[in-house]
Design an enzyme around this catalytic site. Structure first.
Site, PDB file in Angstrom:
ATOM      1  N   TYR A  59       0.831  -1.242  -0.092  1.00 37.18           N
ATOM      2  CA  TYR A  59       0.128  -0.015  -0.106  1.00 37.18           C
ATOM      3  C   TYR A  59       0.812   1.351  -0.268  1.00 37.18           C
ATOM      4  CZ  TYR A  59      -5.098   0.031   0.045  1.00 37.18           C
ATOM      5  OH  TYR A  59      -6.276   0.043  -0.424  1.00 37.18           O
TER       6      TYR A  59
ATOM      7  N   ASP B 217      -6.615  13.334 -25.474  1.00 37.01           N
ATOM      8  CA  ASP B 217      -6.495  11.883 -24.796  1.00 37.01           C
ATOM      9  C   ASP B 217      -5.869  10.917 -25.990  1.00 37.01           C
ATOM     10  OD1 ASP B 217      -7.277   9.240 -24.302  1.00 37.01           O
ATOM     11  OD2 ASP B 217      -9.292   9.655 -23.903  1.00 37.01           O
TER      12      ASP B 217
ATOM     13  N   THR C 151      -4.037   5.850 -21.902  1.00 29.79           N
ATOM     14  CA  THR C 151      -4.106   4.457 -21.499  1.00 29.79           C
ATOM     15  C   THR C 151      -2.288   3.749 -21.581  1.00 29.79           C
ATOM     16  OG1 THR C 151      -4.507   3.416 -23.536  1.00 29.79           O
ATOM     17  CG2 THR C 151      -6.402   3.731 -21.809  1.00 29.79           C
TER      18      THR C 151
ATOM     19  N   LYS D  39      -2.599   0.054 -24.831  1.00 28.63           N
ATOM     20  CA  LYS D  39      -3.057   0.166 -26.433  1.00 28.63           C
ATOM     21  C   LYS D  39      -1.736   0.020 -26.960  1.00 28.63           C
ATOM     22  CE  LYS D  39      -7.600   1.842 -24.956  1.00 28.63           C
ATOM     23  NZ  LYS D  39      -8.514   2.690 -25.051  1.00 28.63           N
TER      24      LYS D  39
END
Ligand SMILES: *Cc1c(COP(=O)(O)O)cnc(C)c1O
Length: 424
Positions: free
Chosen positions: A60, A206, A232, A235
């Site tokens: 964490y 984007d 992202t 891709k």
């Protein structure tokens, strides 16, 4: 099948959870024996898989390097900083946040950082090639914000920058998105930047689909034009499922606060490590060759399909992606995609601009070359693929399961000669 990960031998998984292990092997066999032409998919390297499937999942680390809410971050801080530095280098940006869980949460962070509910966002509409998170109604970005949507020109199939400008002047958006999921042409970031400046909107590029092409130098970069860039990582960039949101130094604090604690808790450190690895790979000379080949392959596939009478939106492609209008072939997108899958070619049906059909059963088919290029395929294989695609679509029209099966055999033989990276 032998193990992929020296640290976590597959024998553990197959002994502890044979059911899941069996499913995993079946999916691996599916990926090996079929060819993915889904433009948002790719095959990552074993190095990316090793980092992503590592013990980093145990930790964490809410917060950012040097400012954490848990102890024990001596190594994690270095891993996240490495990913950040590599992202800044590759995309030449002043700031990078590698924590968003995926592309959609990354985009939501942009809204959370700079908009109030009810403010106006302007993006490309989903059926025209945009993304859900650019203000489409069924997304909270379309219901919590006032959304206006641009499309493409009916004749050219391309973005008409005069239309975008006129709409922006009328609607005065606070946030303007460019980029999308089914845009086969280069995006003119300079033109978008001019429009954003004229209406005093914040421009967000984007680049989820084209990040690998930008990193590989075959698509212009939005850096210097868009103060915010989201992407992202899974891709064309060929990393783990995750995202990066980048900005100028000026906007960095708001953006970081929106990601954590605005929207998220602990970052996925195993993913962060995978992102660091994929960015390292993307900085190597081989990656440029991959990016160039992705585009060459798409263009050859586009030419071959055009010769066979297929109508391509915008008449071709500048990038990794081809959008086919199947209307003139007398078959709907869904039926074509299902037949192609039976033939071992995995694609997705897609709306086309001004689609007269419903979104769940549209007229188009979307294909792309990143995954097959990562397997090492070149122009010669694209010519064969075009002929298999056409064969499968004609077989679907005849409803010949036998012919689809015979193409599937040929695809499987072809696929075996080009093993997917990351698999045995
Ligand atoms: C894929 C994609 C996203 C969203 O990514 P997820 O990881 O699926 O949430 C956002 N924007 C664009 C343009 C995309 O192509």
């Amino acid at each position: 099948m032998h193990s992929r990960f020296p640290l976590i031998p597959d024998i553990t998984l197959s002994q502890k959870d044979p059911l899941l292990s069996d499913l995993l092997k079946k999916e691996e066999a599916r990926q090996q024996s079929k060819l993915s032409l889904i433009p948002s998919e790719n095959h990552v390297s074993q190095a990316v898989l090793a980092a992503t499937g590592s013990i980093l999942t145990n930790k964490y680390s809410e917060g950012y390097p040097g400012k954490r809410y848990y102890e024990g971050q001596q190594i994690i801080d270095q891993i996240e900083q490495l990913a950040i530095n590599r992202a800044k280098d590759i995309f030449s940006v002043e700031h990078a946040n590698v924590q968003p869980y995926s592309g959609s949460p990354a985009n939501l962070a942009i809204y959370a950082a700079f908009l109030e509910p009810g403010d106006t966002v302007m993006g490309m509409s989903l059926p025209m090639g945009g993304h859900l998170t650019h203000g489409w109604q069924v997304s909270v970005t379309g219901s919590w914000f006032r959304s206006v949507q641009y499309g493409v020109n009916k004749v050219t199939g391309r973005i008409d920058y005069d239309e975008v400008r006129a709409m922006a002047k009328k609607e005065r958006p606070k946030l303007l998105f460019c980029g999308g999921t089914a845009i086969p042409r280069l995006i003119d970031f300079a033109a978008f930047a001019d429009i954003a400046k004229e209406v005093d909107a914040l421009l967000a590029a984007d680049i989820a689909h084209i990040a690998g092409l930008i990193a590989g130098g075959v698509h212009p970069s939005p850096t210097g034009y868009a103060p915010i860039i989201s992407t992202t990582t899974h891709k064309t960039l060929r990393g783990p499922r995750g995202a990066i949101v980048m900005s100028t130094r000026e906007l960095s604090q708001n953006l970081d606060r929106a990601v954590f604690p605005g929207l998220q808790g602990g970052p996925h450190n195993h993913t962060t490590a995978g992102i660091a690895v994929c960015l390292h790979e993307a900085s190597q000379p081989e990656f440029k060759l991959y990016a160039q080949q992705v585009v060459k392959n798409a263009q050859v596939l586009a030419e071959e399909l055009t010769e066979r009478g297929y109508e391509l939106i915008s008449g071709g492609t500048d990038n990794h992606l081809i959008l086919i209008d199947l209307t003139s072939k007398g078959i709907i997108g869904k039926k074509a995609a299902q037949a192609l899958d039976q033939a071992g070619i995995v694609t997705n049906y897609n709306t086309i601009p001004f689609d007269p059909r419903k979104p769940f059963s549209p007229s188009g088919l979307r294909i792309g070359t990143p995954a097959v290029t990562s397997r090492g395929m070149g122009e010669q294989e694209m010519r064969r693929l075009a002929s298999f695609i056409d064969g499968a679509i004609e077989a679907a029209k005849r409803e010949s399961a036998l012919d689809l099966k015979s193409i599937a055999n040929e695809i499987s033989n072809l696929a075996i000669q080009f093993p997917a990276p990351g698999t045995c």
